[in-house]
Scaffold this active site. Structure first.
Site, PDB file in Angstrom:
ATOM      1  N   GLY A  97      24.061 -44.863 -11.233  1.00  9.51           N
ATOM      2  CA  GLY A  97      24.604 -45.056 -12.570  1.00  9.51           C
ATOM      3  C   GLY A  97      26.042 -45.506 -12.507  1.00  9.51           C
ATOM      4  N   ALA A  98      26.819 -44.860 -11.640  1.00  2.01           N
ATOM      5  CA  ALA A  98      28.226 -45.194 -11.444  1.00  2.01           C
ATOM      6  C   ALA A  98      28.703 -44.482 -10.189  1.00  2.01           C
ATOM      7  CB  ALA A  98      29.058 -44.779 -12.657  1.00  2.01           C
ATOM      8  N   MET A  99      29.856 -44.909  -9.687  1.00  2.00           N
ATOM      9  CA  MET A  99      30.410 -44.299  -8.481  1.00  2.00           C
ATOM     10  C   MET A  99      31.915 -44.213  -8.607  1.00  2.00           C
ATOM     11  SD  MET A  99      30.037 -42.924  -5.600  1.00  2.00           S
ATOM     12  CE  MET A  99      31.489 -42.270  -4.758  1.00  2.00           C
ATOM     13  N   GLU A 100      32.459 -43.021  -8.298  1.00  2.45           N
ATOM     14  CA  GLU A 100      33.851 -42.686  -8.589  1.00  2.45           C
ATOM     15  C   GLU A 100      34.838 -43.151  -7.531  1.00  2.45           C
ATOM     16  OE1 GLU A 100      32.048 -38.923  -6.601  1.00  2.45           O
ATOM     17  OE2 GLU A 100      31.399 -40.470  -8.001  1.00  2.45           O
ATOM     18  N   ASN A 101      34.629 -44.302  -6.906  1.00  9.07           N
ATOM     19  CA  ASN A 101      35.596 -44.782  -5.916  1.00  9.07           C
ATOM     20  C   ASN A 101      37.003 -44.670  -6.488  1.00  9.07           C
ATOM     21  OD1 ASN A 101      33.263 -45.900  -4.387  1.00  9.07           O
ATOM     22  ND2 ASN A 101      33.239 -47.363  -6.068  1.00  9.07           N
ATOM     23  N   GLU A 114      33.098 -40.118 -14.403  1.00  4.23           N
ATOM     24  CA  GLU A 114      33.718 -40.733 -13.221  1.00  4.23           C
ATOM     25  C   GLU A 114      35.224 -40.468 -13.183  1.00  4.23           C
ATOM     26  OE1 GLU A 114      31.613 -41.637 -11.092  1.00  4.23           O
ATOM     27  OE2 GLU A 114      29.996 -41.521 -12.563  1.00  4.23           O
ATOM     28  N   HIS A 169      36.228 -37.160 -11.791  1.00  6.14           N
ATOM     29  CA  HIS A 169      36.221 -37.116 -10.324  1.00  6.14           C
ATOM     30  C   HIS A 169      37.542 -37.570  -9.709  1.00  6.14           C
ATOM     31  CE1 HIS A 169      32.221 -35.896  -9.268  1.00  6.14           C
ATOM     32  NE2 HIS A 169      31.614 -36.906  -9.867  1.00  6.14           N
ATOM     33  N   GLU A 183      29.754 -32.508  -8.332  1.00  2.13           N
ATOM     34  CA  GLU A 183      28.999 -33.195  -9.373  1.00  2.13           C
ATOM     35  C   GLU A 183      28.742 -32.298 -10.580  1.00  2.13           C
ATOM     36  OE1 GLU A 183      28.759 -36.170  -9.517  1.00  2.13           O
ATOM     37  OE2 GLU A 183      28.906 -36.919  -7.463  1.00  2.13           O
TER      38      GLU A 183
END
Length: 958
Positions: A342-346, A379, A382, A401
């Site tokens: 869905g999304a990634m918190e880079n 995100e 995070h 999470e």
């Protein structure tokens, strides 16, 4: 990582109800929302080889999946050049050079560093070059080799490295810029008839090693210095700001070289780099650069504007909530055409599916807007919790999470205060995870480190338990501590461990300090003692209150009370339970149940007095009562339901239905909680009813019970349908309330599914108007999912083919998603079989959407056997294509089996497991075990309840 939303919430609701018309099922909703916040049951799959037939016994240091503790990285210098044109072999590649400075903390003659799917250039016959830093002298390399199983580059030295000394390891390599959605990969899209290629990345959980050699574990934090070489007409992004962009000629090719500022000290899984032809919108907040990136057409259509408008306020909220300034110089967020999660918190460069970041002010729905807000909030949460302070190992993923899945509601509520979105955690997380955590095959939130080793085991941690149960217990903790005390402890934790790593007990320690500094707050045990009961043992209790005596008891709640719990618990499945409750509408002092059985005299009641426990579902447990109190609550619902909060009306329905499935109360008692719904106009109770009745539909839509069920449902929904017909002036206006918009959809879906007069004709006429004039779609965005699915369901090949053309031509991701879901609604078998074949062709269905499309088809009662046969026949291909990169992979197994309720289906499921042991199931292993367990429970439930349910629905529908 963000939770995963494969279909919009509204489409999910529609699919749910069309199950009632032999189309789709309740599971579509859980896929729809989750929210899998899975923000997040959202994660990547592992790229490990298929499970071997014999056990492997590690012998050498490189046979273990965990890195040795002799070396610690300090900083990396990474140069990458992705080629966005295929080479003479038709492959897209990238080249790179990496140098890592590391410190030796224990003498060793081995350097073990992660590397996978990379071809290394050699220096003096070795795949790496080693030198000393400062006064350190580097030993001579004796041998280098790659280990496929554990994904290592191993460097054997002629003598040992010196403890305390620092060294430099340099490598050059070539990798494939594949379309596998992991590591450094390729995404493609078409713009103005021209194919465009994006080089992008997804490192969580174990994919950074596919982009460059690295110490790829979360505790191995370091500073990253990134330089990207790329086409001059493209832009490069990474975690830090661009510090230099220059044009040079390399190998006869004119290129741009973009250099980025060094990152903060961080984990490899948070690294990101992207090369694209994208455009952006931007703003500035207190000298912080905020940018939203997407395809140029999307930016030109203002699809990034809403995300930009809420990002600043959400960041401001979290800065105040954490009492810690945002630690970076910029915040980039980018919408990718192909993205497995869905999304990634880079850190500093958050990546999203297009549906999770882009919002068209004209064409997108309320559900689309809510999803964008909550995923962004998840995100950005995070950026502090997870990125600034990181858990040492993946066994504690739940805290990362689960925490973000809780506070995302707080951030979203700040950005959109009129939505009252904080209540929705009950539907989207608490009730959702109850269904999983009530199984004997569930697992504790926090596992032992030795239970989570290889990439497949790590991937399996990204599940509903980690996200939604994590959110539920963190919310419960915040409730009994109070939000101010919780926030103070959290701020202390983040400031103490900034840029470092922790274990979950570190948070308990800092929350305990906040409690100790708050004399007015009294809790009966330490934070650690209380929370260990909720995190170190699986499941949750059902609390039973006998209002005749004031007796209060607790017991491990199991959906199938006859199932065997093999997992031992040091606490014997007893919890410390904080119970907020009321008596005849008056809130009472919180009560703690600290043992299996207790007596709390104030909870006794008689006459017209009633007791309601777990007000606003502040605790993670179910509640049962003596029959007298149940009768009083049912009377209250039928005479004055507004005396109870909307949340608690939804809770009573959900608790009752699940207590009945667990044989704690009679099924007819659960069904009685729905009789008042003909007077209910609020979303949450209706949504709770839909989900729970969905189980009845799944079990009975192929039996004679179904007709009586439909008749009852028609009787109950008719007033709701008429209410919204009037409220919207015959469907020409949009309801003002946020959740009213969702309940309007419920009303239409259910009405169409059970044949309320005029509903299907209305929907079909709207869709036909669009078919007659494809360039002019007048259907309101909130209702599109409803209209598309119903029209395709009651249409034929003409409607399906039209939806397919519109899907292929759509330039808005959320619109494409609605159409993709709607095409799974058809009742025509050959159309569904053709659609299943499309899922194996990435030119028709993107890889990121393949498994969820199969799952959508499986939710259709007509499509279920077709999808089951398809998956069984092509399991090896599906596993190879999608089992290693799609976060929805476990949902594929559980989704197909959702309707299984016969002995024959159980044996088929077991046979499937047996026949595919050599192929393996990867991160779907647990999902398969749970599917078998659920099927056994379904068989028993149907056998025991079918006759009684048929009789009740027949009597109540007249």
């Amino acid at each position: 990582m963000g939770k995963v939303y494969y279909i919009s919430k509204n489409v999910g609701l529609g699919l749910l109800l069309l199950a009632a018309i032999a189309l789709t099922t309740i599971l579509a909703l859980s896929i729809a929302y989750h929210k899998e916040k899975m923000k997040n049951q959202g994660a990547s799959e592992s790229s490990v080889p298929a499970a071997p037939t014999t056990a492997f016994t590690p012998k050498d240091p490189w046979d273990h999946y965990r890195l040795p503790d002799a070396l610690v990285p300090v900083s990396y210098r990474l140069n990458l050049w992705p080629r966005l044109q295929p080479n003479e072999d038709g492959m897209y590649i990238f080249t790179g050079q990496s140098s890592v400075i590391f410190r030796c903390v224990k003498e060793t003659d081995l350097i073990i560093i992660h590397a996978s799917k990379l071809n290394f250039t050699t220096t003096d016959g070795h795949q790496a070059k080693l030198s000393g830093v400062g006064d350190a002298r580097a030993p001579v390399i004796q041998k280098t080799f790659l280990v496929k199983r554990t994904e290592y580059l191993v460097i054997q030295l002629r003598r040992k490295l010196t403890a305390g000394a620092t060294y430099l390891l340099e490598t050059g390599f070539v990798g494939e810029l594949a379309d596998d959605l992991e590591g450094f990969y390729r995404s493609e899209y078409t713009q103005d008839g021209v194919k465009k290629v994006v080089a992008t990345s997804q490192m969580q959980a174990t994919y950074a090693r596919q982009a460059f050699p690295c110490f790829d574990e979360p505790a191995m934090k370091a500073v990253f210095n990134v330089t990207i070489v790329h086409d001059p007409s493209y832009v490069a992004l990474s975690n830090g700001k661009e510090t230099d962009i220059s044009e040079v000629v390399i190998e006869g090719v004119r290129v741009k070289v973009t250099t980025f500022e060094p990152t903060e000290r961080m984990s490899t899984y948070l690294l990101a780099f992207i090369v694209s032809d994208f455009d952006h919108v931007q703003s500035s907040q207190n000298n912080l650069l905020i940018r939203i990136w997407a395809k140029r057409t999307a930016i030109a259509d203002s699809q990034g504007d809403y995300a930009l408008s809420v990002t600043g306020p959400i960041l401001q909220f979290f800065e105040r909530y954490y009492n810690t300034t945002y630690p970076l110089s910029k915040s980039d967020q980018i919408a990718l055409p192909d993205f497995s999660n869905g999304a990634m918190e880079n850190w500093g460069l958050v990546t999203y599916r297009e549906t999770a970041l882009l919002f068209d002010p004209v064409l997108s729905s309320t559900g689309n807007k809510e999803r964008v807000t909550t995923v962004i909030s998840h995100e950005l949460a995070h950026m502090w919790f997870g990125n600034l302070v990181t858990l040492k190992w993946w066994n504690d993923l739940w805290l990362n999470e689960g925490f973000a899945s809780y506070v995302e509601y707080l951030g979203a509520d700040y950005a959109e205060p009129t939505w009252n979105i904080k209540d929705q955690i009950i539907l989207y997380d608490v009730h959702r995870v109850f269904a999983v955590d009530a199984l004997a095959s569930s697992h504790p939130l926090s596992r032992r480190e030795d239970e989570v080793n290889d990439p497949a085991q790590i991937s399996e941690m990204f599940n509903t338990i980690s996200y939604s149960k994590g959110a539920a217990v963190i919310r419960m903790l915040s409730e009994f501590l109070t939000e101010p005390v919780f926030a103070r402890g959290l701020s202390s934790y983040l400031n103490t461990f900034a840029f470092g790593n922790t274990v979950y007990t570190d948070l308990w320690d800092h929350l305990q300090q906040a409690v100790d500094n708050t004399p007015s707050l009294h809790i009966p045990r330490s934070i650690g003692e209380i929370m260990n009961r909720w995190t170190l043992q699986m499941g949750f209790p059902v609390v039973t209150i006998d209002t005749r005596t004031g007796s209060v008891t607790q017991k491990h709640f199991l959906l199938d009370p006859e199932s065997v719990v093999d997992r031992p618990s040091q606490f014997n499945y007893t919890w410390f339970v904080p119970i907020k409750w009321m008596k005849t509408g008056v809130e009472q002092q919180q009560y703690w149940l600290l043992q299996n059985t207790d007596t709390h005299r104030p909870m006794s009641a008689s006459g017209s007095d009633w007791v309601l426990a777990n007000t606003n579902v502040s605790g993670y447990f179910r509640v049962n009562y003596d029959l007298d109190n149940w009768d009083r609550l049912l009377t209250l619902l039928n005479t004055h339901h507004q005396a109870l909060s909307v949340i608690n009306r939804a809770q009573i329905i959900d608790d009752a239905f699940n207590l009945a499935r667990a044989k704690i109360i009679n099924t007819t008692l659960a069904l009685k909680t729905t009789k008042y719904l003909s007077k209910e106009r609020e979303y949450m109770p209706w949504e709770s009813f839909q989900r729970n009745l969905g189980y009845f539909i799944l079990m009975f839509d192929r039996t004679e019970v179904y007709g009586a069920l439909q008749a009852y449902l028609k009787k109950q929904v008719q007033p709701l349908f008429e209410h919204f017909r009037t409220l919207t002036a015959n469907w020409t206006r949009v309801p003002e309330g946020h959740t009213d918009k969702y309940n309007q959809i419920n009303a239409i879906w259910i009405a169409c599914s059970v044949g309320v007069e005029g509903c299907r004709e209305l929907i079909s006429s709207w869709f036909r108007q669009w078919m007659d004039n494809p360039g002019r779609n007048l259907i309101h965005p909130n209702l599109k999912g409803t209209v598309y699915c119903v029209a395709v369901a009651f249409g034929g090949a003409e409607e399906w083919d039209f939806a397919w053309r519109m899907f292929k031509n759509s330039t808005l991701a959320s619109e494409a998603l609605r159409l993709r879901a709607a095409m799974a609604c058809t009742k025509v078998p050959w159309l569904l079989n053709r659609y299943l074949e499309y899922t194996l062709d990435p030119t028709k269905i993107r890889k990121q959407d393949a498994t969820s499309t199969i799952n959508l088809i499986a939710q259709n009662v007509v499509g279920m056997p077709l999808a089951w046969n398809f998956v069984r026949a092509k399991w090896s291909d599906i596993y190879e294509l999608y089992g290693k990169s799609s976060f929805s992979f476990p949902n594929l197994v559980s989704g197909i089996a959702t309707r299984f309720s016969t002995e024959f289906e159980l044996q088929e499921l077991k046979k499937f497991k047996e026949e595919n042991q050599d192929v393996g199931f990867g991160s779907a292993t647990m999902a398969l075990e749970q599917a078998i367990e659920k099927t056994k429970a379904n068989i028993k439930w149907v056998s025991e309840n079918k006759a009684e349910v048929l009789r009740w629905f027949t009597e109540e529908s007249t």
